[in-house]
Design a protein around this motif. Structure first.
Motif, PDB file in Angstrom:
ATOM      1  N   ILE B  41      39.737  63.557  35.762  1.00  0.00           N
ATOM      2  CA  ILE B  41      39.293  63.318  37.119  1.00  0.00           C
ATOM      3  C   ILE B  41      39.939  64.331  38.057  1.00  0.00           C
ATOM      4  N   ARG B 162      35.526  50.581  24.589  1.00  0.00           N
ATOM      5  CA  ARG B 162      36.187  50.019  25.771  1.00  0.00           C
ATOM      6  C   ARG B 162      35.204  50.094  26.930  1.00  0.00           C
ATOM      7  N   ARG B 163      34.753  48.925  27.352  1.00  0.00           N
ATOM      8  CA  ARG B 163      33.649  48.853  28.296  1.00  0.00           C
ATOM      9  C   ARG B 163      34.065  49.300  29.694  1.00  0.00           C
ATOM     10  N   GLU B 164      33.264  50.173  30.279  1.00  0.00           N
ATOM     11  CA  GLU B 164      33.470  50.612  31.666  1.00  0.00           C
ATOM     12  C   GLU B 164      34.920  50.987  31.926  1.00  0.00           C
ATOM     13  N   SER B 165      35.484  51.751  30.991  1.00  0.00           N
ATOM     14  CA  SER B 165      36.927  51.969  31.080  1.00  0.00           C
ATOM     15  C   SER B 165      37.304  53.140  31.987  1.00  0.00           C
ATOM     16  N   ARG B 166      36.340  53.992  32.338  1.00  0.00           N
ATOM     17  CA  ARG B 166      36.712  55.158  33.148  1.00  0.00           C
ATOM     18  C   ARG B 166      35.612  55.475  34.153  1.00  0.00           C
ATOM     19  N   TYR B 167      36.042  55.793  35.370  1.00  0.00           N
ATOM     20  CA  TYR B 167      35.116  56.161  36.431  1.00  0.00           C
ATOM     21  C   TYR B 167      35.002  57.677  36.453  1.00  0.00           C
ATOM     22  N   TYR B 172      31.016  54.111  36.153  1.00  0.00           N
ATOM     23  CA  TYR B 172      31.904  53.692  35.079  1.00  0.00           C
ATOM     24  C   TYR B 172      31.232  53.924  33.730  1.00  0.00           C
TER      25      TYR B 172
END
Lengths: 188, 188
Positions: B41, B162-167, B172
Motif C-alpha cells: 500500500i 483469508r476473506r477481505e484481508s487487505r484493502y 477489500y
C-alpha cells in the motif's frame, strides 16, 4: 496487580496491564498447559516477560488487558491483591490496520467455567466498538478443540489450515486460523 | 548492480542484492503493476529502500536475491552494467525457522517468458538445500491468477483463503495462501 477497569462483561472485567504484571504474563510462557497450546517453544523469565509488556501491551497498535474476576467491592481504579483475581490475558494486535489478530489465554484453574467465551466475546466487541478494523482473526492448533469450538460458537469462519506448521510438544502440528468480518459480527 | 551469482539455472541466475540495487528493488513498491499484486500500500523512497536493504536483505533470517538474465559472457562475480539484466527479485523470510515465507516479483516487461517459474523453482531448491526448513509458504491475492497458477503448477497446496484481508486499490480482497512440505517438494 492489574490497573483500572477498562471494560466490563457479566462476570469478568478487563483491567489494564501494568508493568508489575510481568510475573503473571510469564505464566503463559511457562505453564505447559498454556504454552503448548499457544505454540510457545521458549519459556521466558520475568524480565523478558516485562519487556514483552512494554513492547506489546504498551504499543499503540495493540489492545491488551488482564482478564479479572473482581470481588463485589473491587474498585474501578487500582485494586489491591485481595480485591480481584487475574485469570488470564487478552490481546488484539494490529488494531491500527485492517485485520486485528486476537490472542488470549486463561489459567487452567479457571477453565471450564465459560470465562474464556465471555472474555473472547468482550474482546471482539471491544475491538469492533473502539477501532476501525475491517475484521479480526484468531488461530489455534488443530488439536485444540476447546479454542476452536469457542471460535466457531462466536461465528468465526475457518480460513486457513497451515499443515505441520509448528513443532510443539514433540511433533509438527497443524495450525488453523479463523476470521470474523465486522458485518458478520453486527449480524450476530 | 547485483553482485555475484549464488545459484544459476538455464536462463535465470540469482545474484546477491547489493546496496546500490535499492533503485531496482524500489520498483516493487512503486509500480502499480507490481505493488498491487504484492499488497504494497505504501510506496517507499530510495532512502527508505536503502535502509530496507540493510535491515531486511542483510538480516540472517532472510534470503533475498536479484533474479537476473545474464549475457553469455557475464562473469560469476560482479557483473558490469551491460553483462546482466535484473528481471525481478526472489526472497524468503524466516529461513532460520521451520517454515519460510516467500515473496517474489518480476518486472512487467519480463512476464510471460517462463522466468517466474524458473526463478521460483531455483529459489525454492536453494532454500530446501541450504536451510533446515520443514515447509515453505507463499501468499497471493485472489486476483493474482499468474502467481496462484505458478504456485499450483509447482505442487503447492492451497491452505488458506483469508476473506477481505487487505484493502488494495479501492476494495477489500481475499488473500489465498499455499504451502509445500519438504517431502512433497523432494518427491516431485
Amino acid at each position: 496487580m492489574p490497573g483500572p477497569v477498562v471494560e466490563r462483561g457479566e462476570r469478568v472485567t478487563f483491567r489494564t496491564v501494568e508493568r508489575e504484571d510481568a510475573a503473571f504474563q510469564q505464566r503463559a510462557a511457562t505453564d505447559p498447559r498454556v504454552r503448548y497450546l499457544l505454540g510457545l517453544a521458549e519459556y521466558e523469565n520475568e524480565a523478558t516477560a516485562g519487556e514483552l509488556i512494554e513492547r506489546r501491551s504498551e504499543s499503540d497498535s495493540t489492545l491488551s488487558f488482564v482478564v479479572c474476576l473482581d470481588d463485589e467491592d473491587a474498585p474501578a481504579g487500582h485494586p489491591n491483591g485481595s480485591e480481584t483475581t487475574p485469570i488470564g490475558m487478552v490481546h488484539a494486535h494490529g488494531v491500527d490496520g485492517e485485520r486485528a489478530p486476537l490472542a488470549y489465554w486463561l489459567l487452567p484453574a479457571h477453565h471450564g467455567e465459560g470465562y474464556g467465551s465471555e472474555a473472547a466475546t468482550l474482546l471482539v466487541d471491544t475491538v469492533f466498538r473502539t477501532t476501525s478494523v475491517h475484521s479480526v482473526s484468531a488461530g489455534a492448533f488443530a488439536h485444540n478443540d476447546a479454542s476452536r469450538g469457542l471460535l466457531e460458537s462466536l461465528g468465526f469462519t475457518q480460513e486457513r489450515r497451515l499443515r505441520e506448521a509448528t513443532y510443539a510438544d514433540g511433533e509438527y502440528r497443524d495450525f488453523v486460523d479463523y476470521g470474523l468480518l465486522r458485518r458478520e459480527w453486527r449480524e450476530e | 548492480m547485483p553482485g555475484p551469482v549464488v545459484v544459476a539455472d538455464d536462463d535465470v541466475v540469482l545474484r546477491t542484492v547489493e546496496r546500490d540495487d535499492a533503485a531496482f528493488l524500489q520498483r516493487s513498491c512503486t509500480d502499480p503493476r507490481i505493488r498491487y499484486s504484492l499488497g504494497s500500500i505504501h510506496h517507499r523512497s530510495l532512502s527508505q529502500q536503502e535502509e530496507g536493504i540493510e535491515h531486511w536483505v542483510e538480516e540472517d533470517g532472510n534470503a533475498v536475491f536479484v533474479a537476473c538474465v545474464d549475457d553469455e559472457d557475464a562473469p560469476a562475480g560482479h557483473p558490469g552494467e551491460n553483462e546482466t539484466t535484473p528481471v525481478g527479485s526472489f526472497s524468503a523470510r524466516h529461513v532460520d525457522g521451520d517454515r519460510a515465507w516467500l515473496a517474489y516479483w518480476l518486472v512487467p516487461e519480463f512476464h510471460g517468458e517462463g522466468y517466474g517459474r524458473e526463478m521460483a523453482e531455483l529459489g525454492i531448491d536453494y532454500l530446501f538445500e541450504n536451510y533446515d526448513l520443514h515447509g515453505i509458504s507463499a501468499g497471493a491475492y485472489e486476483f493474482n491468477d499468474a502467481s496462484r497458477g505458478l504456485l499450483e503448477a509447482m505442487g503447492f497446496t492451497q491452505v488458506a483463503r483469508r476473506r477481505e484481508s487487505r484493502y488494495i486499490d479501492g476494495d477489500y480482497y481475499d488473500e489465498t495462501q499455499y504451502d509445500v512440505l519438504r517431502r512433497e517438494w523432494e518427491d516431485d
